[in-house]
Design a protein around this motif. Structure first.
Motif, PDB file in Angstrom:
ATOM      1  N   GLY A 203     -18.158  -6.712  13.576  1.00 38.05           N
ATOM      2  CA  GLY A 203     -18.461  -5.940  12.373  1.00 38.05           C
ATOM      3  C   GLY A 203     -18.425  -4.439  12.577  1.00 38.05           C
ATOM      4  O   GLY A 203     -18.365  -3.676  11.608  1.00 38.05           O
ATOM      5  N   THR A 204     -18.449  -4.005  13.838  1.00 45.15           N
ATOM      6  CA  THR A 204     -18.425  -2.567  14.118  1.00 45.15           C
ATOM      7  C   THR A 204     -17.027  -2.030  14.351  1.00 45.15           C
ATOM      8  O   THR A 204     -16.851  -0.818  14.516  1.00 45.15           O
ATOM      9  N   VAL A 205     -16.018  -2.922  14.355  1.00 41.04           N
ATOM     10  CA  VAL A 205     -14.651  -2.466  14.669  1.00 41.04           C
ATOM     11  C   VAL A 205     -13.592  -2.976  13.701  1.00 41.04           C
ATOM     12  O   VAL A 205     -12.411  -2.652  13.852  1.00 41.04           O
ATOM     13  N   LEU A 206     -13.993  -3.766  12.712  1.00 41.35           N
ATOM     14  CA  LEU A 206     -13.049  -4.290  11.729  1.00 41.35           C
ATOM     15  C   LEU A 206     -13.223  -3.567  10.392  1.00 41.35           C
ATOM     16  O   LEU A 206     -14.324  -3.100  10.067  1.00 41.35           O
ATOM     17  N   PRO A 207     -12.154  -3.461   9.588  1.00 36.95           N
ATOM     18  CA  PRO A 207     -12.319  -2.959   8.217  1.00 36.95           C
ATOM     19  C   PRO A 207     -13.369  -3.796   7.500  1.00 36.95           C
ATOM     20  O   PRO A 207     -13.354  -5.032   7.575  1.00 36.95           O
ATOM     21  N   ARG A 208     -14.279  -3.143   6.795  1.00 39.39           N
ATOM     22  CA  ARG A 208     -15.458  -3.850   6.299  1.00 39.39           C
ATOM     23  C   ARG A 208     -15.140  -4.923   5.266  1.00 39.39           C
ATOM     24  O   ARG A 208     -15.782  -5.972   5.254  1.00 39.39           O
ATOM     25  N   ASP A 209     -14.181  -4.689   4.408  1.00 38.34           N
ATOM     26  CA  ASP A 209     -13.856  -5.713   3.413  1.00 38.34           C
ATOM     27  C   ASP A 209     -13.299  -6.961   4.082  1.00 38.34           C
ATOM     28  O   ASP A 209     -13.651  -8.095   3.715  1.00 38.34           O
ATOM     29  N   LEU A 210     -12.431  -6.780   5.078  1.00 38.09           N
ATOM     30  CA  LEU A 210     -11.886  -7.912   5.827  1.00 38.09           C
ATOM     31  C   LEU A 210     -13.001  -8.640   6.573  1.00 38.09           C
ATOM     32  O   LEU A 210     -13.064  -9.879   6.571  1.00 38.09           O
ATOM     33  N   TYR A 211     -13.874  -7.880   7.215  1.00 40.26           N
ATOM     34  CA  TYR A 211     -14.966  -8.477   7.974  1.00 40.26           C
ATOM     35  C   TYR A 211     -15.888  -9.298   7.082  1.00 40.26           C
ATOM     36  O   TYR A 211     -16.256 -10.427   7.414  1.00 40.26           O
ATOM     37  N   THR A 212     -16.241  -8.760   5.939  1.00 41.84           N
ATOM     38  CA  THR A 212     -17.132  -9.463   5.012  1.00 41.84           C
ATOM     39  C   THR A 212     -16.511 -10.764   4.531  1.00 41.84           C
ATOM     40  O   THR A 212     -17.181 -11.806   4.453  1.00 41.84           O
ATOM     41  N   GLU A 213     -15.222 -10.718   4.242  1.00 42.45           N
ATOM     42  CA  GLU A 213     -14.514 -11.921   3.794  1.00 42.45           C
ATOM     43  C   GLU A 213     -14.526 -12.995   4.882  1.00 42.45           C
ATOM     44  O   GLU A 213     -14.792 -14.182   4.608  1.00 42.45           O
ATOM     45  N   GLN A 214     -14.252 -12.597   6.117  1.00 41.81           N
ATOM     46  CA  GLN A 214     -14.210 -13.566   7.218  1.00 41.81           C
ATOM     47  C   GLN A 214     -15.606 -14.090   7.553  1.00 41.81           C
ATOM     48  O   GLN A 214     -15.762 -15.271   7.908  1.00 41.81           O
ATOM     49  N   LEU A 215     -16.611 -13.242   7.449  1.00 37.97           N
ATOM     50  CA  LEU A 215     -17.977 -13.677   7.717  1.00 37.97           C
ATOM     51  C   LEU A 215     -18.442 -14.683   6.667  1.00 37.97           C
ATOM     52  O   LEU A 215     -19.118 -15.673   6.993  1.00 37.97           O
TER      53      LEU A 215
END
Length: 379
Positions: A203-215
């Motif tokens: 979560g500290t190194v990925l684009p936040r929208d992509l990270y939220t979707e994957q999480l």
């Protein structure tokens, strides 16, 4: 383990960073969780937490820092000197501790000997040690100065609406991470500590929208996964900065152990509490990132930190606490003595481990001590 989270956690320049750079957009690295990444998201810049993984030696770091200092900033400087961070358009250095404060001057000095390693936007972001009114006022001023610096250097606008949107997006990720944390407190846990920690670090190194979707997708998948915790001792890991999943892997190599909670700079603690989505966004970030912080660098908050740990221990039914600190870490090294005293007094078994950072860790010695600790709490 989800491949995208693992790849993001174990590489300095992951695929998402490469794609972002290839599109011509800017990337800014930051060294500490006191820097609100919402500022950069609102500016259309990718914020990336600077790490020291992939280090194979510390000849450059040793030359500027010397031997008697935490190996984390030395590893960062090593990577910078080798050109590993040349994809960054900017760097934000904060005084999380004295060693990290020195990274600012050492990186600048190394830039004289290794041309091109200091990015055009190289910024020192100061952080108070207290949350008293004058400290909060100071921190808000620092945030406003940082925003002005970003706007001027990158020719962007960071306005109230953009910050509110960024805060809402990051809050969504925080709520999902809290949901993951709650899942790990259950008697039957469907995710290993290694995978869960990789998720948090990603979560500290990925684009936040992509990270939220994957999480969000991961949480859906966990609903149908079988338990991996049955019959295992439940471990809480705390201490010095750790962005390498290796230490959690070391613990979980033992078939009798599973890490069900952490209290580390990288992880759920980094995300902290929700940031207010209404009112002055700068005021909200100041309160969220400094006012709610319980990092050992903050003066007068030991009892609050102890209470948080005890709450985690109770919620996750912890059998033992592993306290790891990087060698020469004054903050965690000294506080672990107090925590061990108070937690053992409360009947909670503790293990203190001093180590080098990440890729420099002497794994054999650590594995032996972890095994002995697990034997202790199993008798």
């Amino acid at each position: 383990m989800t491949n995208s989270f693992y790849e993001a956690t174990t590489t300095v320049c992951n695929q998402s960073i490469q794609e972002w750079q290839s599109s011509g957009k800017k990337i800014v690295g930051y060294t500490c969780s006191y820097v609100p990444p919402e500022i950069f998201h609102a500016a259309g810049i990718l914020p990336v937490r600077i790490r020291g993984i992939e280090t194979e030696g510390t000849d450059i770091g040793d030359a500027y820092f010397g031997p008697f200092i935490c190996s984390f900033p030395k590893c960062i400087l090593q990577l910078a000197g080798k050109g590993k961070y040349n994809f960054l358009s900017g760097v934000i250095i904060t005084p999380g501790c004295d060693a990290m404060r020195r990274l600012d001057e050492c990186w600048r000095k190394a830039g004289e000997d290794y041309p091109g390693i200091v990015p055009p936007f190289f910024y020192y972001f100061d952080v108070p040690h207290k949350t008293l009114p004058h400290g909060m006022k100071w921190f808000k001023e620092e945030l406003l100065t940082l925003i002005a610096g970003v706007e001027q250097h990158f020719s962007v606008t960071v306005d109230t609406d953009g910050l509110h949107q960024a805060i809402a997006l990051y809050n969504r990720g925080r709520m999902l991470l809290k949901e993951l944390e709650e899942i790990r407190t259950r008697p039957e846990v469907p995710i290993t500590g290694t995978e869960a920690f990789a998720v948090a670090v990603a979560g500290t190194v990925l684009p936040r929208d992509l990270y939220t979707e994957q999480l969000q997708q991961l949480l859906e998948d966990l609903k149908t996964r079988p338990s991996v915790s049955t019959g295992k001792k439940r471990i809480l890991v705390i201490g010095s900065i750790s962005d390498d999943i290796q230490i959690v892997e070391l613990i979980e190599k033992n078939p009798t152990a599973i890490v069900v909670a952490e209290n580390l700079c990288f992880g759920v603690r980094y995300e902290g509490n929700l940031v207010a989505e209404t009112g002055d966004p700068v005021e909200a970030m100041a309160e969220g990132y400094l006012g709610e912080c319980t990092c050992p660098r903050m003066f007068g908050k030991y009892q609050e930190r102890l209470a948080i740990l005890k709450a985690k221990i109770d919620a996750a039914a912890i059998d033992g606490v592993i306290m790891q600190n990087i060698r020469f870490c004054d903050l965690h090294g000294s506080e672990h003595g107090l925590l061990e005293r108070d937690l053992e007094k409360a009947g909670i078994p503790c293990l203190k481990i001093e180590r080098e950072y990440g890729p420099l860790t002497d794994t054999g010695r650590m594995q032996m001590r972890i095994q002995a600790f697990l034997e202790r709490i199993s008798t």
